[in-house]
Every structure is written in C-alpha cells, then in structure tokens.
Design a protein around this motif. Structure first.
Motif, PDB file in Angstrom:
ATOM      1  N   TRP A   2       0.822  -1.203   0.000  1.00  0.00           N
ATOM      2  CA  TRP A   2       0.000   0.000   0.000  1.00  0.00           C
ATOM      3  C   TRP A   2       0.858   1.255   0.000  1.00  0.00           C
ATOM      4  N   CYS A   3       0.377   2.277  -0.710  1.00  0.00           N
ATOM      5  CA  CYS A   3       0.980   3.609  -0.670  1.00  0.00           C
ATOM      6  C   CYS A   3      -0.034   4.564  -0.048  1.00  0.00           C
ATOM      7  N   ARG A   4       0.450   5.425   0.851  1.00  0.00           N
ATOM      8  CA  ARG A   4      -0.434   6.333   1.591  1.00  0.00           C
ATOM      9  C   ARG A   4       0.116   7.754   1.550  1.00  0.00           C
ATOM     10  N   VAL A   5      -0.773   8.729   1.415  1.00  0.00           N
ATOM     11  CA  VAL A   5      -0.392  10.134   1.489  1.00  0.00           C
ATOM     12  C   VAL A   5      -1.193  10.790   2.607  1.00  0.00           C
ATOM     13  N   GLY A   6      -0.637  11.897   3.128  1.00  0.00           N
ATOM     14  CA  GLY A   6      -1.291  12.560   4.251  1.00  0.00           C
ATOM     15  C   GLY A   6      -0.916  14.024   4.332  1.00  0.00           C
ATOM     16  N   SER A   7      -1.432  14.668   5.374  1.00  0.00           N
ATOM     17  CA  SER A   7      -1.238  16.112   5.541  1.00  0.00           C
ATOM     18  C   SER A   7      -0.412  16.454   6.774  1.00  0.00           C
ATOM     19  N   GLY A   8       0.208  15.460   7.425  1.00  0.00           N
ATOM     20  CA  GLY A   8       1.030  15.733   8.603  1.00  0.00           C
ATOM     21  C   GLY A   8       2.332  16.421   8.222  1.00  0.00           C
ATOM     22  N   ASN A   9       2.907  17.137   9.204  1.00  0.00           N
ATOM     23  CA  ASN A   9       4.153  17.855   8.920  1.00  0.00           C
ATOM     24  C   ASN A   9       5.254  17.568   9.938  1.00  0.00           C
ATOM     25  N   ARG A  10       5.080  16.503  10.748  1.00  0.00           N
ATOM     26  CA  ARG A  10       6.147  16.131  11.675  1.00  0.00           C
ATOM     27  C   ARG A  10       7.243  15.381  10.920  1.00  0.00           C
ATOM     28  N   PRO A  11       8.515  15.705  11.165  1.00  0.00           N
ATOM     29  CA  PRO A  11       9.604  15.002  10.476  1.00  0.00           C
ATOM     30  C   PRO A  11       9.546  13.499  10.720  1.00  0.00           C
ATOM     31  N   ALA A  12       9.997  12.726   9.741  1.00  0.00           N
ATOM     32  CA  ALA A  12      10.022  11.269   9.855  1.00  0.00           C
ATOM     33  C   ALA A  12      11.070  10.828  10.865  1.00  0.00           C
ATOM     34  N   VAL A  13      10.725   9.817  11.676  1.00  0.00           N
ATOM     35  CA  VAL A  13      11.654   9.250  12.652  1.00  0.00           C
ATOM     36  C   VAL A  13      11.603   7.728  12.538  1.00  0.00           C
ATOM     37  N   ASP A  14      12.628   7.059  13.076  1.00  0.00           N
ATOM     38  CA  ASP A  14      12.725   5.605  12.969  1.00  0.00           C
ATOM     39  C   ASP A  14      11.537   4.886  13.586  1.00  0.00           C
ATOM     40  N   GLY A  15      10.953   5.472  14.636  1.00  0.00           N
ATOM     41  CA  GLY A  15       9.866   4.814  15.348  1.00  0.00           C
ATOM     42  C   GLY A  15       8.490   5.035  14.763  1.00  0.00           C
ATOM     43  N   ASP A  16       8.367   5.689  13.621  1.00  0.00           N
ATOM     44  CA  ASP A  16       7.059   5.903  12.999  1.00  0.00           C
ATOM     45  C   ASP A  16       6.359   4.579  12.720  1.00  0.00           C
ATOM     46  N   THR A  17       5.058   4.546  12.998  1.00  0.00           N
ATOM     47  CA  THR A  17       4.246   3.370  12.684  1.00  0.00           C
ATOM     48  C   THR A  17       3.060   3.712  11.792  1.00  0.00           C
ATOM     49  N   ALA A  18       2.829   5.003  11.543  1.00  0.00           N
ATOM     50  CA  ALA A  18       1.719   5.447  10.699  1.00  0.00           C
ATOM     51  C   ALA A  18       1.977   6.881  10.265  1.00  0.00           C
ATOM     52  N   LEU A  19       1.268   7.315   9.210  1.00  0.00           N
ATOM     53  CA  LEU A  19       1.302   8.724   8.869  1.00  0.00           C
ATOM     54  C   LEU A  19       0.639   9.523   9.984  1.00  0.00           C
ATOM     55  N   VAL A  20       1.007  10.777  10.094  1.00  0.00           N
ATOM     56  CA  VAL A  20       0.400  11.629  11.121  1.00  0.00           C
ATOM     57  C   VAL A  20      -1.070  11.840  10.823  1.00  0.00           C
ATOM     58  N   THR A  21      -1.395  12.217   9.576  1.00  0.00           N
ATOM     59  CA  THR A  21      -2.786  12.441   9.181  1.00  0.00           C
ATOM     60  C   THR A  21      -2.975  11.876   7.776  1.00  0.00           C
ATOM     61  N   GLN A  22      -3.412  10.640   7.685  1.00  0.00           N
ATOM     62  CA  GLN A  22      -3.583  10.014   6.378  1.00  0.00           C
ATOM     63  C   GLN A  22      -4.805  10.577   5.676  1.00  0.00           C
ATOM     64  N   THR A  23      -4.653  10.873   4.366  1.00  0.00           N
ATOM     65  CA  THR A  23      -5.764  11.417   3.580  1.00  0.00           C
ATOM     66  C   THR A  23      -6.213  10.495   2.455  1.00  0.00           C
ATOM     67  N   ALA A  24      -5.339   9.611   1.976  1.00  0.00           N
ATOM     68  CA  ALA A  24      -5.715   8.691   0.892  1.00  0.00           C
ATOM     69  C   ALA A  24      -4.721   7.535   0.867  1.00  0.00           C
ATOM     70  N   GLU A  25      -5.161   6.398   0.301  1.00  0.00           N
ATOM     71  CA  GLU A  25      -4.278   5.256   0.127  1.00  0.00           C
ATOM     72  C   GLU A  25      -4.678   4.476  -1.109  1.00  0.00           C
ATOM     73  N   THR A  26      -3.724   3.720  -1.655  1.00  0.00           N
ATOM     74  CA  THR A  26      -4.005   2.873  -2.809  1.00  0.00           C
ATOM     75  C   THR A  26      -3.111   1.643  -2.775  1.00  0.00           C
ATOM     76  N   ASN A  27      -3.633   0.543  -3.300  1.00  0.00           N
ATOM     77  CA  ASN A  27      -2.804  -0.643  -3.526  1.00  0.00           C
ATOM     78  C   ASN A  27      -2.763  -0.991  -5.004  1.00  0.00           C
ATOM     79  N   SER A  28      -3.102  -0.012  -5.850  1.00  0.00           N
ATOM     80  CA  SER A  28      -3.067  -0.192  -7.295  1.00  0.00           C
ATOM     81  C   SER A  28      -1.654   0.059  -7.826  1.00  0.00           C
ATOM     82  N   THR A  29      -1.101  -0.927  -8.523  1.00  0.00           N
ATOM     83  CA  THR A  29       0.248  -0.805  -9.077  1.00  0.00           C
ATOM     84  C   THR A  29       0.164  -0.628 -10.585  1.00  0.00           C
TER      85      THR A  29
END
Length: 320
Positions: A46-73
């Motif tokens: 799956w690919c996901r996009v969102g509107s969060g603005n917190r920098p990425a860190v190693d412990g991330d488990t999800a987007l901050v604010t997911q807005t859409a996702e797709t599994n279409s390749t």
C-alpha cells in the motif's frame, strides 16, 4: 552476510488540464517496524499520502494524518546499477485514480495491512515528509481531474567484504570464505518487496548446491565453477529459524542427505539462495562459501550447513 536498504519517492500528477507535472522527489526514512517486517513478509502493498508535517523518525508506525491510500500498481521494474556503490533496485509505481488523491499532501508512506486480534492494522515500511529540491518541507496539490502516481524505488546494497571463519571438521583445521555471488542479478528484488527476506520453502532460502574439491569460488560478479559434479548435488530441503523482532537477521539450515554427494566425495564450494527471482527476470541472490581444505562427505553421511543474512538501513561510507 549483510544487506543495507534505502528508498526514494517521486510524485507525478497527470491526466488533467495542466498535463503531466512532476511535483516532488526525495529520499525516505525506513522505520524500525519496517525492518522487522521484511524478515517475515511483504513490506509495500500500500501507498499512503497525508497532511502531517512532523519530520520522519525511525519509530514511525503510521502517517500523522492520512488522507488517501491505494494498492493499485501501474508498473514494476527491477535493475542493477554498478555505482559506486553498486546496488540492485526495484521500482514500483502506485496509482491513485482520478480524483482519489485530490487535495494537498505533505507526507507519504508505503507499507502493508495485516489482521491482528480480528482488527485490520496498517503497517509502515517507510515514511517521508514531501520536500523540494533543497530538502525543505513542501506541500503538493493534486487537482480533482488528475491521477497521482507515486513512484517508489527500493535500493539494496550488499556488503561485498568476504566473511572468513576458521573451524574444525573431522579433526582438521579449515577455513571458510563466504561472499555474495552474481551481484549484478536483480530479479529477486521483486520478491523481496512482496515476500520479505528469507521466508517460506519455495520462495525463500530454497536452493543449496555444491561442487567437489576442485571447484572455483569466483569473484562477487561471477558464479562459482562446480567441479567435479556428482549425484543430486542440488538440495532443496531446509529449516528456517523463527524471526525475532529487533534482530534484523534470519538463519537457515540445510541438510544435505547421504544420497547427495560429489564424485570425489568432497565439498569444495557450496552455494545457497537467500531469495530467488519471482515475477521478474534477472536471477537470484546467491551466497557462496569455499572450504579450504575441502570437506570430506560420501554417500553414507549427512551434512548440515547454516547460513545467516542480516540487514538494516544503508549508511553511506565516510568520506576521505
């Protein structure tokens, strides 16, 4: 043997009044959860996009604010780049249908879905803030008449340093030299993304073959020359150690039965396949070991061989 991973995102909007527009391109951050996941299963369904603005860190488990996702390749491709440093890669283009990603986005991630205690949980292999060419955070806008393609490239870097070990076999001191083989192969990158690193019977460390005392190891770009051959010198049976979270390594043991042996009753070189080609051309990822002096094994004896692959984030070597 050691593997390092890195990745990169690219965003392209198309199909609308403004034509095809490249919106952004930047590196990602691979998560701790992702490095554990690749030891047991698929990492990037799956690919996901969102509107969060917190920098990425190693412990991330999800987007901050997911807005859409797709599994279409839309497309897949695998390839090899000689570098330096040399690397194999798989490039996957995820497509958000017309209007599905309309709006403004500032973060992106790829990952998987799994069911835990009856609940569907989103996993995250990597996450990144969308950035401009200067590395500054950027918000991109996708219009309602556009499709959005997110192109993710996963790079794999192999440690090409020989692993040399001393051991005793049948009362004689021996040396084992292990190195990657045929490193220009790349078809296995498809299955690393869809299956993870060594896993399963038919799709993981499924091959083991060996040659006699005069076998030639070869360098990291060539396969070994197996000589002499013999009876049933390709072995498929193996057992996998259970993956332990946080370890970032998998171990596998092959048992070569008494019915498999070379015509000179020696093992000079042994080759194993941590991952094979699946759904794409380009060959397997092979690891080979040379024994000096060669090991004695005839038709009355079983022989076990244990190999280990470890992995992590790729760290570029320090400059001069």
């Amino acid at each position: 043997m050691k593997i390092g991973f890195a990745g990169r995102f690219e965003f392209v909007a198309s199909g609308g009044a403004r034509g095809e527009v490249k919106l952004a391109e930047m590196n990602n951050n691979i998560t701790n959860a992702g490095l554990d996941r690749i030891g047991v299963g698929s990492i990037a369904d799956w690919c996901r996009v969102g509107s969060g603005n917190r920098p990425a860190v190693d412990g991330d488990t999800a987007l901050v604010t997911q807005t859409a996702e797709t599994n279409s390749t839309l497309t897949w491709t695998t390839f090899y780049e000689p570098g330096p440093p040399p690397r194999s890669a798989v490039r996957r283009t995820y497509r958000f249908a017309k209007g599905a990603a309309a709006g403004t986005h500032s973060e992106v991630g790829i990952g998987w879905k799994e069911t835990i205690a009856g609940q569907t949980v989103n996993g995250l292999w990597s996450r990144a803030l969308i950035k401009d060419e200067n590395g500054d955070p950027l918000s991109i806008t996708v219009l309602s008449d556009e499709v959005l393609d997110v192109i993710y490239t996963l790079y794999m870097y192999l440690d090409l340093t020989d692993d040399v070990k001393q051991f005793v076999y049948k009362g004689i001191n021996r040396k084992a030299t292990t190195r990657f083989s045929d490193v220009r192969n790349h078809g296995f990158m498809y299955s690393i993304m869809t299956l993870g690193l060594p896993t399963g019977t038919s799709s993981g460390w499924s091959h083991c073959w060996f040659g006699g005392a005069t076998s030639v190891l070869g360098d990291v770009y060539t396969p070994p020359t197996m000589r002499p051959g013999g009876n049933n010198t390709t072995v498929y049976g193996k057992s996998m150690a259970i993956y332990v979270n946080g370890s970032r390594e998998r171990e596998c043991t092959w048992t070569i039965p008494d019915t498999s042996y070379t015509s000179d009753s020696r093992i000079g070189v042994i080759v194993v396949t941590p991952h094979h080609s699946q759904g794409s051309s380009g060959g397997t990822l092979d690891v080979k070991t040379q024994f000096e002096p060669p090991l004695e094994k005839d038709y009355t004896e079983e022989f076990t061989y244990t190999g280990k692959i470890s992995w992590g984030r790729y760290t570029p070597p320090a400059g001069p």
